[in-house]
Design an enzyme around this catalytic site. Structure first.
Site, PDB file in Angstrom:
ATOM      1  N   SER A  33      -7.976  29.124  17.152  1.00  0.00           N
ATOM      2  CA  SER A  33      -6.998  30.179  16.891  1.00  0.00           C
ATOM      3  C   SER A  33      -5.961  30.238  18.005  1.00  0.00           C
ATOM      4  O   SER A  33      -5.321  29.232  18.297  1.00  0.00           O
ATOM      5  CB  SER A  33      -7.721  31.511  16.690  1.00  0.00           C
ATOM      6  OG  SER A  33      -6.849  32.500  16.185  1.00  0.00           O
ATOM      7  N   ASP A 179      -7.970  30.465   9.940  1.00  0.00           N
ATOM      8  CA  ASP A 179      -8.393  30.630  11.332  1.00  0.00           C
ATOM      9  C   ASP A 179      -9.772  30.024  11.599  1.00  0.00           C
ATOM     10  O   ASP A 179     -10.749  30.325  10.910  1.00  0.00           O
ATOM     11  CB  ASP A 179      -8.420  32.122  11.655  1.00  0.00           C
ATOM     12  CG  ASP A 179      -8.414  32.391  13.146  1.00  0.00           C
ATOM     13  OD1 ASP A 179      -9.312  31.903  13.835  1.00  0.00           O
ATOM     14  OD2 ASP A 179      -7.498  33.092  13.610  1.00  0.00           O
TER      15      ASP A 179
END
Length: 709
Positions: A33, A179
């Site tokens: 991320s 993500d």
């Protein structure tokens, strides 16, 4: 190893700064991320200081907003934003309303990452980057972890940071990726697999809220997700050995979405890294060895390649018009210039037909080129926009308007549009138009249109309402003009207008009230208008200018209508200094003929930021002028505007008036007014709570939603 954590991931930059200061070289880096974004930028050869400069810039803040920057839009879309201030459109397809896959499409973030990583654009294996790198994403279809170790670096970072519900899923290698924190937020195992001896793990993960903070369904849902992520993270952290270094910056209440707090997060990361100075000192090398390490990293950042060709990705061909090749042709035959490439992308993306338009460097033997990758807009090509306007003086005088626009796109091969507007309220409107470009990117267009409108006009004396008329008009005609890039337009047109008056309030026998209800009127109108627009924001501008100059000729009149020539000018200019913004705005209208009494040709003043001490539309005349000096200071951090509403405290000074003839107009007989206000840039448009006053002791209070100047 850098964990995910959204805006909290800015702490990674502070840790990297300390590692560089202490001469601790990094042999490999893995991230998830935001950790993948920071790690990927560092792996591309950027220093911690360079990444810090980026993350504290205006561009970085705008990268996490849910819609394109206004300066990137085409002039057509800017004009639409002027009226339809509700920020999110809704898609239309087969009679169904389509909702977005994410609040942020990510175009701006992709542009920034692409520009910064161009020196390694030809590197396919991530082991060959200045620092070997891995990024983690999640396959949305099957939930599997996707470890990216090759291919395009920018797309790897973008895929890893695509938090579900916030960013739209990112397509890479035929997969829809989101993500990586969902499956491996602290990728210790992946970093270990890169054959390093000691791990430096920076965990900025998601803190759990206390019971008293869990006050809504979204917060409870986020808590459930944080519990799952923490459980996975704890399992990874349990595998660390005594020789590894674990840094967990105490980020406290900094939200994962609070990108206005990156400076604080970076400073916290620095402090946390220094508390581990003893452990880190054991990993440090001498000055000469650190300099050699930095030189080796720099050597892997190559100059931009010469671009020999431009291709459209096969899956994107149907979304990119053939004429787009002309925009990128100037890039061929010379080293790739990031600014030139960005200008070409902006010209195409700003038309509003795409969610994502990206390019990447590809090789074909000993030749290099650009591959264009496009994704269609989620709501398109057909969509609807909304607009709201409300003004309440808190004394029983309120006006409102609610509008919706339906856009049917690509009705011609040159990207023609069919637009229909409906509005109810103080001004009721129904209109339709065909915007027909004559050639792709030529700027020339023709636009036939039809409109019916009913609006209020007032007769006021000494701030007391004597009469209120409803003016009903029907007009039809055609415009012709040319747009210049996304900043200017020259337009002319002719239209026929038919109408009549109806008296809503007032006594028609009152000598101060002219009875206009007996005869209908019709006119032929010709206009020429020049528009310049490089304003960054229409709600609370911070930089740039916008100006419109128009001449209108009213001819072939009948009924109470009068022949006239009117010239109008509107100007807005803004400059920002830190959190403080100054706006200079001026508006004026001049009727070239004397003794014009036609109510349809009067210019009104009064209301918030239009002589704020007077009631709305309480003075009118065939000549008017007003100048405004507006100051506001941002008092709310204003992170991503879909989450944190930017808030401003401001004041204005206004001078203006209306006059019966041009000879009467002078600065000496203007009315001097001012206001103080709190303004918020909401999803529905700018919202103000204000108080206006003038030099005669008049005072007004306002609740105002919508554009005010």
């Amino acid at each position: 190893m850098l964990s995910g954590g959204g805006a909290r991931g800015a702490a990674h930059v502070g840790v990297l700064k300390v590692l560089e200061e202490m001469h601790v070289p990094i042999d490999a880096i893995a991230g998830t991320s935001m950790g993948a974004v920071v790690g990927g930028l560092y792996a591309s050869g950027l220093s911690a200081g360079e990444i810090e400069k980026l993350m504290t810039s205006t561009d970085w803040q705008e990268a996490f907003r849910g819609w394109p920057a206004r300066e990137d839009l085409s002039l057509r879309r800017k004009q639409e934003d002027d009226t339809f201030l509700v920020k999110f459109p809704l898609g239309l397809h087969g009679g169904h309303v389509i909702l977005p896959k994410g609040l942020i499409q990510g175009q701006k973030l992709t542009e920034i990452l692409r520009r910064l990583t161009l020196p390694v654009a030809r590197t396919n294996r991530f082991d060959d980057l200045p620092t070997p790198f891995r990024a983690v994403a999640t396959d949305l279809e099957n939930g599997a972890a996707v470890i990216m170790d090759s291919g395009d670096l920018t797309s790897a970072m973008r895929a890893s940071v695509s938090a579900p519900g916030v960013f739209a899923p990112f397509e890479r290698d035929g997969r829809a990726l989101v993500d990586g924190g969902l499956v491996d937020n602290v990728p210790v195992d992946i970093a270990r697999a890169m054959h390093v001896d000691v791990l430096i793990v920076v965990d900025v993960g998601f803190p759990l809220l206390q019971l008293k903070q869990l006050s809504s369904a979204p917060l409870i849902s986020n808590q459930m997700l944080a519990i799952l992520i923490q459980r996975s993270s704890q399992a990874q952290l349990a595998t660390l050995t005594p020789t590894d270094v674990l840094i967990q910056p105490p980020l406290g209440s900094i939200s994962s979405f609070d990108f206005g707090a990156v400076r604080k997060a970076m400073a916290t990361g620095e402090v946390a890294a220094r508390t581990h100075a003893g452990q880190l000192a054991n990993l440090a090398v001498g000055l000469q060895e650190m300099q050699s390490y930095a030189q080796q990293r720099a050597a892997r950042r190559a100059p931009s390649p010469v671009i020999d060709f431009v291709r459209v990705d096969p899956e994107s061909e149907k979304y990119v018009p053939p004429a787009a090749g002309e925009l990128f042709k100037a890039l061929e035959g010379k080293p790739l210039d990031a600014q030139e490439a960005q200008e070409a992308v902006t010209a195409l993306y700003g038309r509003g037909r795409l969610d994502l338009l990206d390019y990447r460097v590809i090789g074909d033997g000993d030749r290099y080129g650009l591959a264009l990758d496009a994704r269609p807009v989620w709501h398109g090509p057909d969509y609807m926009r909304f607009g709201l306007n409300l003004q309440d003086d808190l004394k029983g005088g309120a006006t409102y308007n609610a509008a919706v626009r339906f856009v049917v796109s690509d009705i011609t091969r040159n990207s023609g549009e069919w637009v229909t507007d409906l509005q109810i309220g103080s001004s009721s409107l129904a209109s339709t138009e065909l915007f027909l470009p004559l050639a792709q990117y030529s700027g020339w267009f023709v636009m036939p249109h039809v409109q019916t409108l009913a609006r209020d006009a007032y007769v006021v004396q000494d701030q007391e309402l004597l009469a209120e008329y409803r003016i009903h008009t029907f007009d039809y005609g055609a415009d012709f003009g040319r747009q210049f890039g996304n900043w200017g337009e020259l337009r002319t047109g002719v239209y026929r207008q038919e109408g009549h008056y109806s008296l809503k309030i007032g006594d028609p026998t009152d000598p101060n009230v002219v009875n206009l209800t007996q005869d209908p009127f019709d006119t032929t109108n010709i206009f020429v208008r020049a528009t310049y627009d490089r304003l960054d924001d229409i709600n609370f501008p911070h930089r740039g200018q916008q100006a419109t100059l128009q001449w209108t000729g009213i001819r072939n009149t009948s009924g109470p209508a009068q022949t006239a020539d009117q010239v109008t000018l509107n100007y807005i200019g803004a400059r920002t200094f830190g959190r403080n913004t100054l706006v200079l705005s001026a508006s004026g209208g001049m009727t070239l003929q004397d003794h014009v009494t036609d109510l349809n040709l009067q210019f009104p003043l009064g209301g918030f930021l239009n002589l704020s001490g007077l009631r709305a539309n309480s003075i009118f005349g065939p000549q008017f002028g007003i100048a405004r000096l507006i100051y506001y200071r941002q008092i709310g951090r204003g992170g991503p505007s879909w989450l944190d509403v930017p808030t401003y405290l401001g004041a204005s000074l206004e001078a203006g008036n209306v006059w019966a003839t041009r000879s009467e107009a002078s600065f000496g007989n203007t009315q001097k007014n001012g206001s103080v206000f709190i303004g918020m840039d909401t999803l529905l448009g700018p919202l103000y709570i204000a108080s206006g006053f003038d030099t005669h002791g008049n005072q007004q209070f306002y609740l105002f939603l919508g554009r005010s100047f």
